[in-house]
Write an enzyme that holds these catalytic residues in place. Structure first.
Site, PDB file in Angstrom:
ATOM      1  N   CYS A  69       0.811  -1.214   0.000  1.00 51.91           N
ATOM      2  CA  CYS A  69       0.000   0.000   0.000  1.00 51.91           C
ATOM      3  C   CYS A  69       0.848   1.268   0.000  1.00 51.91           C
ATOM      4  O   CYS A  69       0.683   2.137  -0.834  1.00 51.91           O
ATOM      5  CB  CYS A  69      -0.940   0.005   1.191  1.00 51.91           C
ATOM      6  SG  CYS A  69      -2.216  -1.240   1.023  1.00 51.91           S
ATOM      7  N   HIS A  70       1.746   1.389   0.941  1.00 51.20           N
ATOM      8  CA  HIS A  70       2.504   2.629   1.042  1.00 51.20           C
ATOM      9  C   HIS A  70       3.996   2.369   1.141  1.00 51.20           C
ATOM     10  O   HIS A  70       4.763   3.223   1.567  1.00 51.20           O
ATOM     11  CB  HIS A  70       2.019   3.456   2.234  1.00 51.20           C
ATOM     12  CG  HIS A  70       0.555   3.727   2.203  1.00 51.20           C
ATOM     13  ND1 HIS A  70      -0.361   2.851   2.718  1.00 51.20           N
ATOM     14  CD2 HIS A  70      -0.156   4.745   1.688  1.00 51.20           C
ATOM     15  CE1 HIS A  70      -1.575   3.332   2.530  1.00 51.20           C
ATOM     16  NE2 HIS A  70      -1.482   4.477   1.910  1.00 51.20           N
ATOM     17  N   GLY A  71       4.417   1.150   0.795  1.00 57.47           N
ATOM     18  CA  GLY A  71       5.842   0.858   0.652  1.00 57.47           C
ATOM     19  C   GLY A  71       6.642   0.669   1.927  1.00 57.47           C
ATOM     20  O   GLY A  71       7.858   0.841   1.924  1.00 57.47           O
TER      21      GLY A  71
END
Lengths: 426, 180
Positions: free
Chosen positions: B144-146
């Site tokens: 999702c956001h690394g």
């Protein structure tokens, strides 16, 4: 404004007179929607208010119809949306209009907001009008998010998981709030049920705030492209037929791409993963929100470092702040001149802000580890865009009003229209 | 109703007494509104059927070294990984000052079961399920956001603030655990 008290409605028919004596509805409608004096120099950017009212109507009507066939249950929701598309008479189109309508609605609201930012429509005496607009925008975001969860596909489920988790960043009370919102330890059937309930409720709250928004518009009257207030009656034209027709024409033009999306590409703005039923044990490999949330998503994701407080809370503060800062724009912009047309330096910063916003939108759609300039990744360069986004409001707008030398303003709307100055080209 | 006899009784009405009555009435009103509002809000909290799903047992006998399974506990996924010796060594070689949320690998597993890593499979950023055996640290990568986690499930890079959470669990036998 004295010009607002023009043409009082005098009923001629005895029935109309009888009714008007008891409830002056016809007179009210006539003075607000027909005779309402409107600056005569409004350009097409001003038609987006009418387009937005139209879109709210479209979403409410299609939404009520869809709710007649939709089932808000975790086991049945996904199939019920498919059944709407395949079995319900005309359901394919009604569903497509509602789903792509959300995108068209957001496109229009962004044009509307950026028009306000360029022409200084938030400045005194229109601060309340602007604030009500930001409230409507926040309600739209919530409504769109709840609606996106309802098809209960993989993207729906994980959007619900990620967005509700934002509240868990709040210190101490974060976790209880998270459980309260979800109705469980994870997103599940109770979450879907309440989101459906709220998705049905919020559009009517939006409609109520829109009424206040229009009321707050009618007190000072419209801003206009030169930002000089209406001074005399000949600066204005009656709303009907001049702007009813202009807005209607704009709505028709707006419906052309809208129809193209609904008829030919209903899924082009969506994600194929949402055709997989929600699975709480698998996160899709590449998860992104709908395009209209991407700039804010990029801001949330850019904060990946601890600074005094942990990165999660800090990211959420920036994410929330990026929208809440709009409430303060009327006081952050210190320039006395409303319209960007007469502000030579402002124009540059404004258009850079627009480009920066689009850039954030693009960053939001990319993988954070993607290298774009040499060794620098999206996660790195998007931080610059976050800095400019906030600097525009907190540094540039307050300072520009002090140091910028605006170009001379026309004396009145009529003068600017009749002399056709170069100012009209922006 | 201020009749003449009333006025005669106490010549000037006591303003302090009247104010007190107003404030007291308003206070009771606020309590009443709050009392009605609370059930309306509280109904949103997890209901009895959700709360009933407290613990789960799992037999890990079939998990080979170097592989992992995901099981469901209270509606949320839980990773159970049988770590290789290399993964354990890597996790234990990391200096504490390189960690965003410093925690020893030894404290994240149970003594004598150092190969078994049991963690709630939700990224501590915004709750996505990280993908195993990926990322720069050979552990987990959140799509999702690394956010990236190492072989001990500790946060190493990205927006997540904390290590993956180790749920309360105990070994019933050498290969059987009870979570919750």
């Amino acid at each position: 404004m004295s010009s607002h008290e023009t043409s009082k409605y005098v009923p001629t028919h005895p029935v109309a007179k009888w009714f008007e004596d008891r409830l002056p509805l016809i007179g009210f409608t006539k003075s607000t929607l027909i005779d309402y004096p409107t600056p005569k120099n409004l350009n097409y950017w001003w038609t987006f208010g009418g387009i937005l009212a139209f879109m709210l109507g479209v979403q409410i009507v299609t939404g009520i119809v869809l709710a007649m066939h939709y089932t808000p249950n975790a086991a049945l929701a996904f199939d019920s949306v498919e059944l709407i598309k395949r079995d319900v008479n005309g359901g394919r189109l009604i569903q497509a209009v509602h789903a792509t309508g959300a995108s068209m609605f957001f496109f229009a609201v962004y044009v509307h907001i950026f028009r306000g930012l360029y022409f200084g429509s938030y400045k005194a005496p229109r601060e309340i009008l602007w604030i009500l607009g930001v409230i409507i925008y926040l309600l739209m975001m919530a409504t769109a998010f709840f609606g996106y969860v309802l098809p209960w596909g993989q993207m729906s489920f994980w959007a619900a998981a990620v967005i509700t988790n934002i509240f868990a960043a709040i210190p101490v009370i974060g976790d209880p709030i998270l459980q309260l919102l979800r109705g469980g330890f994870a997103v599940d059937n109770p979450t879907l049920n309440r989101f459906f309930s709220l998705h049905y409720l919020l559009p009517f709250i939006i409609a109520a705030v829109v009424v206040l928004h229009i009321w707050a518009l009618h007190v000072p009257g419209n801003n206009n492209p030169i930002g000089v207030e209406v001074k005399e009656k000949r600066d204005t034209v009656p709303f009907h037929p001049f702007y009813t027709m202009k807005d209607l024409f704009a709505v028709v033009v707006f419906c052309i791409p809208f129809a193209w999306f609904a008829f030919f590409a209903p899924d082009i703005l969506g994600h194929s993963d949402n055709y997989i039923m929600a699975n709480p044990l698998v996160t899709p490999p590449h998860i992104v929100p709908e395009w209209y949330f991407l700039p804010f998503y990029a801001i949330l994701r850019a904060i990946d470092f601890n600074f005094i407080i942990d990165s999660k809370l800090l990211g959420v503060i920036f994410f929330g702040g990026s929208i809440l800062i709009l409430f303060f724009v009327p006081w952050l912009d210190t320039s006395k001149v409303r319209s960007g047309t007469f502000r030579p330096a402002f124009k540059w910063f404004y258009w850079l802000f627009v480009v920066n916003f689009l850039l954030l939108m693009w960053y939001g759609a990319q993988e954070p580890a993607l290298q774009i300039i040499g060794p620098f990744t999206v996660a790195d360069v998007s931080k610059l865009s976050v800095v400019y986004y906030f600097a525009y409001f907190i540094v540039i707008l307050p300072l520009l009003g002090r140091f910028e030398k605006p170009r001379p303003l026309p004396n009145s709307i009529s003068e600017s229209v009749l002399s056709k100055p170069a100012a009209a080209t922006t | 109703m201020a009749t003449e006899s009333n006025l005669a009784h106490d010549e000037a009405p006591d303003p302090g007494k009247r104010d007190f009555l107003y404030v007291a009435t308003a206070a009771v009103g606020v309590v009443a509104v709050g009392g009605v509002a609370w059930p309306i809000i509280n109904q949103m909290n997890p209901d009895a059927s959700v709360l009933a799903l407290a613990s789960v047992e799992y037999d890990m006998g079939k998990i080979e070294t170097g592989s992992a399974v995901t099981i469901k506990w209270r509606g949320t996924p839980v990773f159970v990984r049988n770590r290789t010796q290399k993964e354990i060594d890597e996790a234990r070689a990391v200096p504490m000052d390189q960690l965003k949320d410093p925690e020893k690998d030894e404290d994240r597993v149970q003594k004598g079961h150092d190969n078994w890593l049991v963690m709630v499979a939700l990224c501590t950023h915004l709750g996505c399920i990280p993908v195993g055996e990926s990322g720069e640290f050979g552990g987990w990568l959140c799509p999702c956001h690394g956010s990236q986690y190492d072989t001990s499930g500790r946060i190493r890079k990205g927006p997540a603030p904390k290590n993956l959470i180790v749920p309360p669990y105990k070994f019933l036998t050498d290969t059987k655990i009870q979570i919750g």
